[in-house]
Scaffold this motif. Sequence first.
Motif, PDB file in Angstrom:
ATOM      1  N   SER A  35      36.012  -0.121 100.830  1.00 46.75           N
ATOM      2  CA  SER A  35      35.112  -0.610 101.790  1.00 46.75           C
ATOM      3  C   SER A  35      35.016   0.153 103.244  1.00 46.75           C
ATOM      4  N   HIS A  36      34.241   0.031 104.077  1.00 52.87           N
ATOM      5  CA  HIS A  36      34.131   0.762 105.464  1.00 52.87           C
ATOM      6  C   HIS A  36      34.271  -0.452 106.459  1.00 52.87           C
ATOM      7  N   ASP A  37      34.672  -1.733 106.104  1.00 53.19           N
ATOM      8  CA  ASP A  37      34.637  -2.780 107.019  1.00 53.19           C
ATOM      9  C   ASP A  37      35.982  -3.048 107.586  1.00 53.19           C
ATOM     10  N   ARG A  38      36.461  -2.590 108.595  1.00 47.98           N
ATOM     11  CA  ARG A  38      37.743  -2.613 109.285  1.00 47.98           C
ATOM     12  C   ARG A  38      38.072  -4.038 109.398  1.00 47.98           C
ATOM     13  N   GLU A  39      37.374  -4.835 110.192  1.00 48.17           N
ATOM     14  CA  GLU A  39      37.830  -6.221 110.137  1.00 48.17           C
ATOM     15  C   GLU A  39      38.186  -6.935 108.912  1.00 48.17           C
ATOM     16  N   PHE A  40      37.337  -6.650 107.861  1.00 51.57           N
ATOM     17  CA  PHE A  40      37.801  -7.070 106.511  1.00 51.57           C
ATOM     18  C   PHE A  40      38.989  -6.614 105.848  1.00 51.57           C
ATOM     19  N   LEU A  41      39.314  -5.479 106.257  1.00 50.84           N
ATOM     20  CA  LEU A  41      40.432  -4.892 105.573  1.00 50.84           C
ATOM     21  C   LEU A  41      41.817  -5.124 106.290  1.00 50.84           C
ATOM     22  N   ASP A  42      41.415  -5.447 107.676  1.00 59.43           N
ATOM     23  CA  ASP A  42      42.645  -5.733 108.486  1.00 59.43           C
ATOM     24  C   ASP A  42      43.302  -6.968 108.216  1.00 59.43           C
ATOM     25  N   GLY A  43      44.802  -6.519 108.123  1.00 61.45           N
ATOM     26  CA  GLY A  43      45.692  -7.791 107.473  1.00 61.45           C
ATOM     27  C   GLY A  43      45.510  -8.192 106.113  1.00 61.45           C
ATOM     28  N   LEU A  44      44.853  -7.460 105.527  1.00 59.16           N
ATOM     29  CA  LEU A  44      44.536  -7.641 104.115  1.00 59.16           C
ATOM     30  C   LEU A  44      45.132  -6.587 103.108  1.00 59.16           C
ATOM     31  N   VAL A  45      44.927  -5.281 103.523  1.00 57.14           N
ATOM     32  CA  VAL A  45      45.751  -4.288 102.739  1.00 57.14           C
ATOM     33  C   VAL A  45      46.905  -3.573 103.479  1.00 57.14           C
ATOM     34  N   THR A  46      47.738  -3.197 102.565  1.00 54.13           N
ATOM     35  CA  THR A  46      49.219  -2.655 102.878  1.00 54.13           C
ATOM     36  C   THR A  46      49.280  -1.266 102.919  1.00 54.13           C
ATOM     37  N   LYS A  47      48.187  -0.758 102.159  1.00 58.38           N
ATOM     38  CA  LYS A  47      48.335   0.972 102.007  1.00 58.38           C
ATOM     39  C   LYS A  47      46.961   1.374 101.900  1.00 58.38           C
ATOM     40  N   VAL A  48      46.692   2.542 102.563  1.00 62.55           N
ATOM     41  CA  VAL A  48      45.340   3.076 102.658  1.00 62.55           C
ATOM     42  C   VAL A  48      45.291   4.534 101.678  1.00 62.55           C
ATOM     43  N   TYR A  49      44.347   4.845 100.801  1.00 62.31           N
ATOM     44  CA  TYR A  49      44.266   5.920 100.191  1.00 62.31           C
ATOM     45  C   TYR A  49      42.891   6.547 100.696  1.00 62.31           C
ATOM     46  N   GLU A  50      43.163   7.804 101.513  1.00 64.03           N
ATOM     47  CA  GLU A  50      42.148   8.471 102.076  1.00 64.03           C
ATOM     48  C   GLU A  50      41.601   9.609 101.344  1.00 64.03           C
ATOM     49  N   PHE A  51      40.141   9.488 100.870  1.00 63.25           N
ATOM     50  CA  PHE A  51      39.584  10.404 100.204  1.00 63.25           C
ATOM     51  C   PHE A  51      38.691  11.583 101.145  1.00 63.25           C
ATOM     52  N   GLY A  52      39.239  12.934 101.036  1.00 64.18           N
ATOM     53  CA  GLY A  52      38.551  13.715 101.531  1.00 64.18           C
ATOM     54  C   GLY A  52      38.852  15.341 101.281  1.00 64.18           C
ATOM     55  N   GLY A  53      37.816  16.133 101.280  1.00 60.43           N
ATOM     56  CA  GLY A  53      38.215  17.496 101.086  1.00 60.43           C
ATOM     57  C   GLY A  53      38.853  17.504  99.587  1.00 60.43           C
ATOM     58  N   GLY A  54      38.230  16.804  98.688  1.00 58.39           N
ATOM     59  CA  GLY A  54      38.662  17.112  97.394  1.00 58.39           C
ATOM     60  C   GLY A  54      40.226  16.614  96.942  1.00 58.39           C
ATOM     61  N   ARG A  55      40.834  15.796  97.987  1.00 54.47           N
ATOM     62  CA  ARG A  55      42.038  15.347  97.932  1.00 54.47           C
ATOM     63  C   ARG A  55      42.033  13.748  98.173  1.00 54.47           C
ATOM     64  N   VAL A  56      43.089  13.070  97.581  1.00 54.16           N
ATOM     65  CA  VAL A  56      43.405  11.987  97.921  1.00 54.16           C
ATOM     66  C   VAL A  56      44.661  11.630  98.593  1.00 54.16           C
ATOM     67  N   ARG A  57      44.774  11.181  99.943  1.00 57.11           N
ATOM     68  CA  ARG A  57      46.132  11.212 100.656  1.00 57.11           C
ATOM     69  C   ARG A  57      46.558   9.753 100.799  1.00 57.11           C
ATOM     70  N   GLU A  58      47.836   9.259 100.786  1.00 55.81           N
ATOM     71  CA  GLU A  58      48.516   8.187 100.862  1.00 55.81           C
ATOM     72  C   GLU A  58      48.866   7.843 101.915  1.00 55.81           C
ATOM     73  N   HIS A  59      48.410   6.789 102.970  1.00 54.77           N
ATOM     74  CA  HIS A  59      48.983   6.271 103.930  1.00 54.77           C
ATOM     75  C   HIS A  59      49.613   4.839 104.064  1.00 54.77           C
ATOM     76  N   LEU A  60      50.992   4.766 104.418  1.00 57.26           N
ATOM     77  CA  LEU A  60      51.548   3.215 104.274  1.00 57.26           C
ATOM     78  C   LEU A  60      50.872   2.465 105.781  1.00 57.26           C
ATOM     79  N   GLY A  61      51.024   1.221 105.389  1.00 57.11           N
ATOM     80  CA  GLY A  61      50.545   0.449 106.692  1.00 57.11           C
ATOM     81  C   GLY A  61      48.960   0.013 106.579  1.00 57.11           C
ATOM     82  N   GLY A  62      48.640  -0.773 107.451  1.00 56.55           N
ATOM     83  CA  GLY A  62      47.064  -1.433 107.364  1.00 56.55           C
ATOM     84  C   GLY A  62      46.067  -0.574 107.801  1.00 56.55           C
TER      85      GLY A  62
END
Length: 671
Positions: free
Chosen positions: A498-525
């Motif tokens: 999703s690209h909806d920040r308000e929807f994701l806020d308080g819902l997810v505890t981990k974010v996987y960022e896709f870009g440049g052929g890589r997937v990076r893990e970010h802990l937190g909302g």
Amino acid sequence: MISVEQLKVEFGVKPLFHDASFVVNDRDRIALVGKNGAGKSTLLKIIAGQQRPTEGRVAVSADTTIGYLPQVMNLQDDTTVRQEARKAFAGNDRLKARIDRMQAELAERTDYDSEEYMALVERFTQEHERYMLLGADNAEAALERTLTGLGFLRSDFERPTSEFSGGWRMRIELAKILLQQPDVLLLDEPTNHLDIESIQWLEQFLAQSRSAVILVSHDRAFINNVTNRTLEISCGQIIDYRVKYDEYVVLRAERREQQLRAYENQQREIAEMKDFIERFRYKPTKAVQVQSRIKQLAKIVPIEVDEVDNSALRLKFPPCLRSGDYPVICDEVRKDYGEHTVFDHVTLTIKRGEKVAFVGKNGEGKTTLVKCIMGEIPYTGMLKIGHNVQIGYFAQNQAQLLDENLSVFDTIDHVAKGEIRLRIKDILGAFMFGGEASDKKVKVLSGGERSRLAMIRLLLEPVNLLILDEPTNHLDMQSKDVLKEAIRAFDGTAIIVSHDREFLDGLVTKVYEFGGGRVREHLGGIYDFLRSAATIDEALAQHAINPGSPGSPGISGNPGKSGKSGISGKSGSSAPSAPSESPDPSEQDVAQALNSYEQRKQRQREQRKVEKAIKECEAKIEKMEARLHELDAILCTPEGAADVTLITEYTTTKKAIDDEMERWEQLSEQL
């Protein structure tokens, strides 16, 4: 700028809205809200002049230009991205041609004292000022900034538009409208085809734009960050709240309470009148009073109340099997399409009960990895689905899998089990299928309605791994709240694209960022991720400006040596250290802390410098505008109108204000 007077629109027996009147002022930022079908898109079309109202009028100032982005438009495929975007400057090109013709004529003529020559000079001056105001000389730079801000790479500029999906071509249309710099921007769901980075860029652009904005959007964060006024279409009326969306929600709740109290009082009064009429209808002694009550009853105008707010409805997923501890494990997963590598070295582990988000620009592989997890497409590497995992998948084309011959109610009734069957009508109401809409056949539903129905169906199936690909695209804010609460209370695991920040806020505890052929893990909302991404961007920008600055990525105190000094007991001698030897952890922590401190101090210095420059700019603009008002008053007099010096000063001051405004915008963007 725009005045809407006594507007009425009818498509059937009941009008969409009536007696609608409001004014759009310079630099207004208006959110147009209301339930689906209330007439938001229709109102934008009427203001844009693409549709006529049943009654009333829309008065637009003669010099006011309007840019309109509809939800759906016919797109052309015969040009490159740059050529298509350049069409926004067609008016500038015509203006430049007129200026060049007048300049050539001025050079040829010699009747300097004639009235015709002076009129030509005046016309040339006005047109040239207008051309400079539009910033036409910087058109190419503005074009590249806008396309880049909306997610295009520079390598995309010369590609044919036919190579892009409908969503990307809508971005080109949005870029064209923004580049035209109209006085009023009408935007109908502009964020539907944008990723988070592009939405944030658009927020900044609109905040700094001189245009008034009227927008329809279901992205709460976007509306709150852009608008300062809210127009609500409700019960056939347009109510003007001169506050931003979050404050409007509070005021609307208070207004609805007042509506309910007034409605209840009116119903009580009507019931009493009817009771009186029934009791004394046939008593001659009460005939006058009965007739009086009948007349009063006929004159009562029924109070309408907004539809019941179902956002507080709690939708709970049905019980499901407990999955293994790790529902999804990826190890060195790679996906290629021909010579193009979508992503490589993807290694991640999703634990049971986690709610994670997949974010990144469109085309970076979010949906592709979801399809790999679903087993729909081949890949290389190891991807393991855990024990007892039951996947519930909502794809963007999920609506096409529904049985078209069933009604809305039957579609849900077939999957609902247990007590939830008693609440099907409430659930359908929360997702905008209330009343007669629940009896519609699936085949007559629009694409958005089918998507909502597919979402409800998924929510009632017993699964322990939810994979949702852009689930909020066709949901209004109340429906999104119901869905968000349901996922939050879900015992299983959820992957949300999703690209909806308000929807994701308080819902997810981990974010996987896709870009440049890589997937990076970010802990937190999601907002933790956005803040860290902004910090990294700042650090990279600082490094680009000053590669040798402390804390710049990849720069150490002595590039040729390791972190340890290697000093021995003997003075001046050093023990050799292995080239691969790493710094002592404590020393590394101290070095990182010092670098971080230096970076913060540097940023603070830069910030103070820019803030000071902005204040100076504002003071200059204020002073020049005051002088401009004085000159305006003087030039309105017969004596002043003939004073060439004052006219020159007026033109110069106006140009200086424009230059200073441009500098102020650049500094604000930098800040």
